[in-house]
Every structure is written in structure tokens, then in C-alpha cells.
Design an enzyme around this catalytic site. Structure first.
Site, PDB file in Angstrom:
ATOM      1  N   LEU A   1      44.605  36.711  31.460  1.00 28.40           N
ATOM      2  CA  LEU A   1      44.360  35.144  30.551  1.00 28.40           C
ATOM      3  C   LEU A   1      42.904  34.620  31.193  1.00 28.40           C
ATOM      4  O   LEU A   1      44.157  33.547  29.765  1.00 28.40           O
ATOM      5  CB  LEU A   1      45.283  34.820  31.958  1.00 28.40           C
ATOM      6  CG  LEU A   1      46.063  35.316  32.237  1.00 28.40           C
ATOM      7  CD1 LEU A   1      47.506  35.154  33.455  1.00 28.40           C
ATOM      8  CD2 LEU A   1      47.716  34.992  31.358  1.00 28.40           C
TER       9      LEU A   1
ATOM     10  N   TYR B   1      47.402  37.876  49.306  1.00 26.60           N
ATOM     11  CA  TYR B   1      47.922  36.982  47.271  1.00 26.60           C
ATOM     12  C   TYR B   1      47.950  36.160  47.636  1.00 26.60           C
ATOM     13  O   TYR B   1      47.825  34.539  47.085  1.00 26.60           O
ATOM     14  CB  TYR B   1      47.995  38.381  46.324  1.00 26.60           C
ATOM     15  CG  TYR B   1      47.756  37.745  45.003  1.00 26.60           C
ATOM     16  CD1 TYR B   1      46.759  37.198  44.872  1.00 26.60           C
ATOM     17  CD2 TYR B   1      49.561  37.165  44.752  1.00 26.60           C
ATOM     18  CE1 TYR B   1      46.658  36.770  43.008  1.00 26.60           C
ATOM     19  CE2 TYR B   1      48.981  36.403  43.795  1.00 26.60           C
ATOM     20  CZ  TYR B   1      48.181  36.364  42.875  1.00 26.60           C
ATOM     21  OH  TYR B   1      47.695  36.038  41.533  1.00 26.60           O
TER      22      TYR B   1
ATOM     23  N   ASN C   1      39.803  30.748  37.125  1.00 24.00           N
ATOM     24  CA  ASN C   1      40.452  32.180  36.904  1.00 24.00           C
ATOM     25  C   ASN C   1      40.229  33.438  37.704  1.00 24.00           C
ATOM     26  O   ASN C   1      41.010  34.048  37.193  1.00 24.00           O
ATOM     27  CB  ASN C   1      40.239  32.354  34.805  1.00 24.00           C
ATOM     28  CG  ASN C   1      41.049  33.324  34.808  1.00 24.00           C
ATOM     29  OD1 ASN C   1      42.496  32.861  34.691  1.00 24.00           O
ATOM     30  ND2 ASN C   1      40.541  34.144  34.141  1.00 24.00           N
TER      31      ASN C   1
ATOM     32  N   LYS D   1      46.129  32.229  47.342  1.00 22.46           N
ATOM     33  CA  LYS D   1      46.618  30.762  46.737  1.00 22.46           C
ATOM     34  C   LYS D   1      46.824  29.750  47.168  1.00 22.46           C
ATOM     35  O   LYS D   1      47.487  28.632  46.239  1.00 22.46           O
ATOM     36  CB  LYS D   1      47.745  31.674  45.553  1.00 22.46           C
ATOM     37  CG  LYS D   1      47.243  32.904  44.646  1.00 22.46           C
ATOM     38  CD  LYS D   1      46.153  32.797  43.361  1.00 22.46           C
ATOM     39  CE  LYS D   1      45.212  33.305  42.353  1.00 22.46           C
ATOM     40  NZ  LYS D   1      44.156  33.122  41.523  1.00 22.46           N
TER      41      LYS D   1
ATOM     42  N   ASP E   1      29.692  36.598  38.441  1.00 20.66           N
ATOM     43  CA  ASP E   1      30.346  37.266  39.691  1.00 20.66           C
ATOM     44  C   ASP E   1      30.074  36.009  40.832  1.00 20.66           C
ATOM     45  O   ASP E   1      29.661  35.376  41.392  1.00 20.66           O
ATOM     46  CB  ASP E   1      29.233  38.428  40.682  1.00 20.66           C
ATOM     47  CG  ASP E   1      30.333  39.077  41.187  1.00 20.66           C
ATOM     48  OD1 ASP E   1      31.337  38.288  42.129  1.00 20.66           O
ATOM     49  OD2 ASP E   1      29.963  39.937  41.786  1.00 20.66           O
TER      50      ASP E   1
ATOM     51  N   THR F   1      49.499  42.041  32.270  1.00 18.94           N
ATOM     52  CA  THR F   1      47.541  41.804  32.876  1.00 18.94           C
ATOM     53  C   THR F   1      47.127  43.406  33.569  1.00 18.94           C
ATOM     54  O   THR F   1      47.631  43.388  34.497  1.00 18.94           O
ATOM     55  CB  THR F   1      47.107  40.508  33.726  1.00 18.94           C
ATOM     56  OG1 THR F   1      47.451  40.731  34.797  1.00 18.94           O
ATOM     57  CG2 THR F   1      47.240  39.656  32.237  1.00 18.94           C
TER      58      THR F   1
END
Ligand code: NAP
Length: 237
Positions: free
Chosen positions: A13, A162, A81, A166, A55, A195
Site C-alpha cells: 500500500l 495487531y 504506513n 491499531k 526503520d 499484500t
């Protein structure tokens, strides 16, 4: 001229967002933690792309990227991102029985602390911009409302680290947006996109997934801030 940094832009993305923003006239710093992968991506993107090693888990790397971009003339748009998914012992998603503090820390290091590390480091440059914009790439799995609703598809996802990372990105977004009212700072959900992050199982193309990232990266000073959006509009927290 608008200058933009996208972290993790060597593929997926981030790469597609770079391609689209260059087409819109932005100069894009193509962030990559691996310098060679970044150079290759910037070469493929052509005029308007500049490779920068970054990084997001490394203070020195982020500081060096700030120096490079400052010397290049400053920054208007930051797209946080770069992100990682949490993998359990069998390389599947780590559910509640598998998640450990170490795994949680590893995921937060990139997705949350990386976003804060990069945003904090670039604040002085963003504050000098006439129209500063930050886009934090979140996820639909960050929505407590959706994940807690048994009728919603997001509720079927068993991973812990995860979605928690987020959800933290969403909170960071809201707090930054309140603190910096002169900036447009939003979280976005690209949708389930094919992806490497999901072993290319996503159902959308990167063109579709990048749409909301590009839209929020191109906000005018009178655009929204402190929100959480997918391509159809605002999402519930
Ligand atoms: P991807 O193709 O795996 O790309 C992830 C990018 O992040 C890669 O460039 C990767 O670099 C980079 N990255 C990882 N750790 C990094 C670090 N420490 N420092 C700098 N860069 C780092 O995945 P993607 O789907 O495009 O993901 C982009 C963002 O969208 C992520 O934040 C992800 O959580 C979010 N998202 C994706 C989906 C989806 O369905 N794909 C849905 C919702 C949200 P390397 O190439 O060096 O590994």
C-alpha cells in the site's frame, strides 16, 4: 510543491500511495528500512520519487531521515504506513491463547511506537509547513465497535496484538489531532488488501486499498482532523 514522506513505501500500500501522490504532483520520499529495496522502488517510481532509509523502530535511522528531508527543503505530508502483522508459532495469526507480551511488544514497536517515533521526530518540519498533514494507516480491526459486534465480519478475526496496536494508533491520532489543530491528522482503514502483510489473501487490489490513504494525504487545511475513515466515510471507533 508538496513534499511527502511515506514509511514502508518499498512495496504494498505504501508503494501504491507513493505512485498515486507522485501522479498528483507530490515529491515523495519513499521510506524503506532496507536502503537497496528503497532505491529500487524509487527508481521504479521515477521522477518525483526520492529514496530515504528509515526503520521506524530505530531512533538513529529516523533522525538521519529527518536530516535528509530537512536538507531537501522540509516536509508537508507524513504517511505513517509501515506496519507488521503478528504471527504465532505456526505462522498463523496469534490468537488469545498464543499471544505473549514479547509478541505484543514486537508488534507495538513498529505499529505504535514507530508511528510515535516518526511523528515526534518530524513535528518540527511539519510545523514549518503551510499545510501539514499526517495520515496514520490504521485498520478496520482497530474498531472496538466492529470487533465487539458478533454480527460484523471484523469480529471473526482472532488475533490480539495487531488489532490492539491499531486501536492504539487510533487513540494516538485523536490526541495528536487535538494537540495540533493547525494540522490535519487522521487514521485510515484501507480495507482487506492483497499484500505480503496477509500472504496476499486480501480481496482488494492495492489501487483500491490506497484510495483512502491518498485522499486523506491530499486534504486541504479545511479538511477533517482527528477522524477514522475508510473509503466510504467515517468509521465507528
Ligand atoms: P506490506 O506489503 O507487508 O508492507 C509493509 C511495509 O512496512 C513494507 O514496506 C515493510 O518493509 C514496512 N515495514 C515493516 N516494518 C518496518 C520498520 N520497522 N521500519 C520501516 N518499514 C517497515 O503490507 P501492507 O498491507 O502494504 O501494509 C501497509 C499498512 O497498511 C500497514 O500499516 C498495515 O497494517 C496496513 N493495513 C493493511 C491492510 C491489508 O489488508 N493489507 C489492511 C488494513 C491495514 P519491508 O519490505 O522491509 O518488510
Amino acid at each position: 510543491m508538496t513534499t511527502t514522506l511515506i514509511t514502508g513505501a518499498n512495496k504494498g500500500l505504501g508503494y501504491e500511495t507513493a505512485r498515486r501522490l507522485i501522479a498528483e504532483g507530490h515529491t515523495v520520499y519513499v521510506g524503506s528500512r532496507d536502503a537497496d529495496r528503497g532505491r529500487g522502488a524509487a527508481e521504479r517510481l521515477g521522477d518525483g520519487a526520492r529514496a530515504v532509509q528509515i526503520d521506524v523502530t530505530d531512533d538513529a535511522s529516523v533522525a538521519a531521515a529527518v536530516s535528509t528531508i530537512e536538507a531537501g527543503g522540509g516536509l508537508d505530508v507524513l504517511v505513517n504506513n509501515a506496519g507488521v502483522e503478528a504471527r504465532g508459532p505456526d505462522n498463523g495469526v496469534a490468537g488469545a491463547a498464543e499471544v505473549t507480551a514479547d509478541l505484543m511488544r514486537e508488534v507495538f514497536e513498529t505499529n505504535v511506537f514507530g508511528t510515535v517515533r516518526v511523528t515526534h521526530a518530524f513535528l518540527p518540519l511539519l510545523r514549518r509547513s503551510a499545510s501539514p498533514v499526517v495520515v496514520n494507516v490504521s485498520s478496520g480491526l482497530a474498531s472496538l465497535t466492529h470487533v465487539a459486534d458478533p454480527g460484523h465480519p471484523a469480529a471473526a478475526y482472532p488475533g490480539v496484538a495487531y488489532p490492539a496496536s491499531k486501536a492504539a494508533v487510533n487513540m494516538v491520532t485523536v490526541q495528536y489531532a487535538k494537540a495540533f489543530p493547525d494540522m490535519r491528522i487522521n487514521a485510515v482503514e484501507p480495507g482487506f488488501t492483497k499484500t505480503d502483510l496477509n500472504g496476499n489473501t486480501g480481496t482488494q487490489t492495492v489501487e483500491e486499498g490506497a484510495e483512502i490513504i491518498v485522499r486523506m494525504a491530499r486534504l486541504d487545511p479545511d479538511g477533517p482532523s482527528g477522524g477514522y475513515f475508510d473509503v466510504t466515510g467515517p468509521l465507528p471507533w
